[in-house]
Design a protein around this motif. Structure first.
Motif, PDB file in Angstrom:
ATOM      1  N   SER A 123      -3.534  12.171  11.777  1.00 57.09           N
ATOM      2  CA  SER A 123      -4.257  11.041  11.163  1.00 57.09           C
ATOM      3  C   SER A 123      -3.573   9.715  11.464  1.00 57.09           C
ATOM      4  CB  SER A 123      -4.349  11.240   9.646  1.00 57.09           C
ATOM      5  OG  SER A 123      -5.081  12.398   9.339  1.00 57.09           O
ATOM      6  N   ALA A 124      -2.251   9.692  11.321  1.00 57.54           N
ATOM      7  CA  ALA A 124      -1.507   8.465  11.628  1.00 57.54           C
ATOM      8  C   ALA A 124      -1.650   8.122  13.104  1.00 57.54           C
ATOM      9  CB  ALA A 124      -0.042   8.637  11.258  1.00 57.54           C
ATOM     10  N   SER A 144       0.823  -1.208   0.000  1.00 57.79           N
ATOM     11  CA  SER A 144       0.000   0.000   0.000  1.00 57.79           C
ATOM     12  C   SER A 144       0.856   1.256   0.000  1.00 57.79           C
ATOM     13  CB  SER A 144      -0.929   0.010   1.214  1.00 57.79           C
ATOM     14  OG  SER A 144      -1.888  -0.999   1.083  1.00 57.79           O
ATOM     15  N   ARG A 145       1.958   1.219   0.718  1.00 55.08           N
ATOM     16  CA  ARG A 145       2.884   2.357   0.722  1.00 55.08           C
ATOM     17  C   ARG A 145       3.423   2.603  -0.679  1.00 55.08           C
ATOM     18  NH1 ARG A 145       8.341   3.040   0.822  1.00 55.08           N
ATOM     19  NH2 ARG A 145       9.125   4.911   1.849  1.00 55.08           N
ATOM     20  N   ARG A 178     -10.559  13.616   5.458  1.00 53.31           N
ATOM     21  CA  ARG A 178      -9.320  14.046   4.799  1.00 53.31           C
ATOM     22  C   ARG A 178      -9.593  14.440   3.353  1.00 53.31           C
ATOM     23  NH1 ARG A 178      -4.485  13.616   6.764  1.00 53.31           N
ATOM     24  NH2 ARG A 178      -3.615  13.332   4.696  1.00 53.31           N
ATOM     25  N   ALA A 234       0.759   4.107  -2.811  1.00 50.14           N
ATOM     26  CA  ALA A 234       0.506   5.504  -2.462  1.00 50.14           C
ATOM     27  C   ALA A 234       1.603   6.418  -2.995  1.00 50.14           C
ATOM     28  CB  ALA A 234       0.392   5.649  -0.946  1.00 50.14           C
ATOM     29  N   LYS A 254      -1.123  15.010   8.789  1.00 49.48           N
ATOM     30  CA  LYS A 254      -0.640  13.648   8.514  1.00 49.48           C
ATOM     31  C   LYS A 254      -0.302  12.933   9.813  1.00 49.48           C
ATOM     32  CE  LYS A 254       2.726  14.556   5.648  1.00 49.48           C
ATOM     33  NZ  LYS A 254       3.832  14.433   4.679  1.00 49.48           N
ATOM     34  N   LEU A 266     -10.860   9.048   6.492  1.00 51.56           N
ATOM     35  CA  LEU A 266     -10.515   9.194   5.077  1.00 51.56           C
ATOM     36  C   LEU A 266     -11.467  10.152   4.374  1.00 51.56           C
ATOM     37  CD1 LEU A 266      -9.580   5.547   4.076  1.00 51.56           C
ATOM     38  CD2 LEU A 266      -8.040   7.493   4.313  1.00 51.56           C
ATOM     39  N   GLU A 322      -6.713  12.255   0.704  1.00 51.69           N
ATOM     40  CA  GLU A 322      -6.745  11.100   1.601  1.00 51.69           C
ATOM     41  C   GLU A 322      -5.374  10.837   2.206  1.00 51.69           C
ATOM     42  OE1 GLU A 322      -8.204   8.413  -1.252  1.00 51.69           O
ATOM     43  OE2 GLU A 322     -10.293   8.791  -0.772  1.00 51.69           O
ATOM     44  N   LEU A 323      -4.357  10.971   1.403  1.00 59.88           N
ATOM     45  CA  LEU A 323      -2.979  10.781   1.854  1.00 59.88           C
ATOM     46  C   LEU A 323      -2.210  12.058   1.579  1.00 59.88           C
ATOM     47  CD1 LEU A 323      -2.308   7.212   0.422  1.00 59.88           C
ATOM     48  CD2 LEU A 323      -2.995   7.808   2.728  1.00 59.88           C
ATOM     49  N   SER A 347      -3.952   2.038  -2.884  1.00 61.79           N
ATOM     50  CA  SER A 347      -3.449   1.643  -1.565  1.00 61.79           C
ATOM     51  C   SER A 347      -4.601   1.360  -0.613  1.00 61.79           C
ATOM     52  CB  SER A 347      -2.519   2.709  -0.991  1.00 61.79           C
ATOM     53  OG  SER A 347      -3.192   3.931  -0.839  1.00 61.79           O
ATOM     54  N   ALA A 382      -4.851   7.800  -4.092  1.00 58.42           N
ATOM     55  CA  ALA A 382      -4.639   6.813  -3.024  1.00 58.42           C
ATOM     56  C   ALA A 382      -5.560   5.602  -3.156  1.00 58.42           C
ATOM     57  CB  ALA A 382      -4.865   7.471  -1.666  1.00 58.42           C
TER      58      ALA A 382
END
Length: 167
Positions: free
Chosen positions: A140-141, A44-45, A119, A48, A137, A116, A129-130, A57, A54
């Protein structure tokens, strides 16, 4: 090969859990789950980083979790049902042990999807989203990692019999 690796990881995690005094349930929801999810996390990283949107991912994580939940629960239960039916006995699993963890997972998944959506729609997150600015960031993380930690703690407490939450 996947079956062999799964057996090895499962046995190693069980031995490690035994060495440090963790039950198989706690070992499964921490080390085994982490080990099986890390490849999806890295995939997924990469998606992204290498794609403009996104969607890949997020789709990868949702697809992976769906396979884990639906096949990971469905296939063993189907096989157990067939096994016990062939032996002429009824397969029954005691109720109450899965209700809390499934409910927690569902609530936390809805919270993550809501995050999400927020965001994507609100400027404070950069309408993305990302990515975006540093503080949103990190927040969210932090929210997602906190939900994971709460899930692990609550599930571990239930597995040890410290709490008895049955919905």
């Amino acid at each position: 090969m996947i079956g062999v690796l799964t057996a090895v990881v499962s046995d190693l995690a069980s031995i490690f859990g035994c060495l440090i005094g963790l039950s198989d349930t706690i070992t499964a929801i921490t080390f085994v789950a982490l080990g099986t999810s890390m490849p999806d996390t890295f995939a997924s990283r990469s998606a992204a980083i290498n794609e403009r949107w996104a969607d890949s991912s997020i789709g990868n994580i949702n697809g992976s979790n769906s396979v884990n939940v639906f096949l990971g629960l469905g296939v063993p239960w189907l096989l157990a049902t067939i096994y016990w039916e062939v032996k002429g006995e009824k397969f029954a699993y005691p109720t109450g042990s899965l209700s809390m963890t499934v409910t927690l997972f569902t609530v936390f998944a809805v919270i993550c999807l809501g995050l999400l959506v927020c965001r994507r729609r609100f400027q404070v997150f950069g309408k993305a989203e990302l990515g975006g600015t540093r503080t949103p960031k990190i927040v969210s993380a932090g929210i997602c990692m906190s939900l994971w930690l709460i899930y692990i703690i609550m599930s571990s407490l239930q597995a040890q019999g410290i709490i008895n939450a049955s919905f």
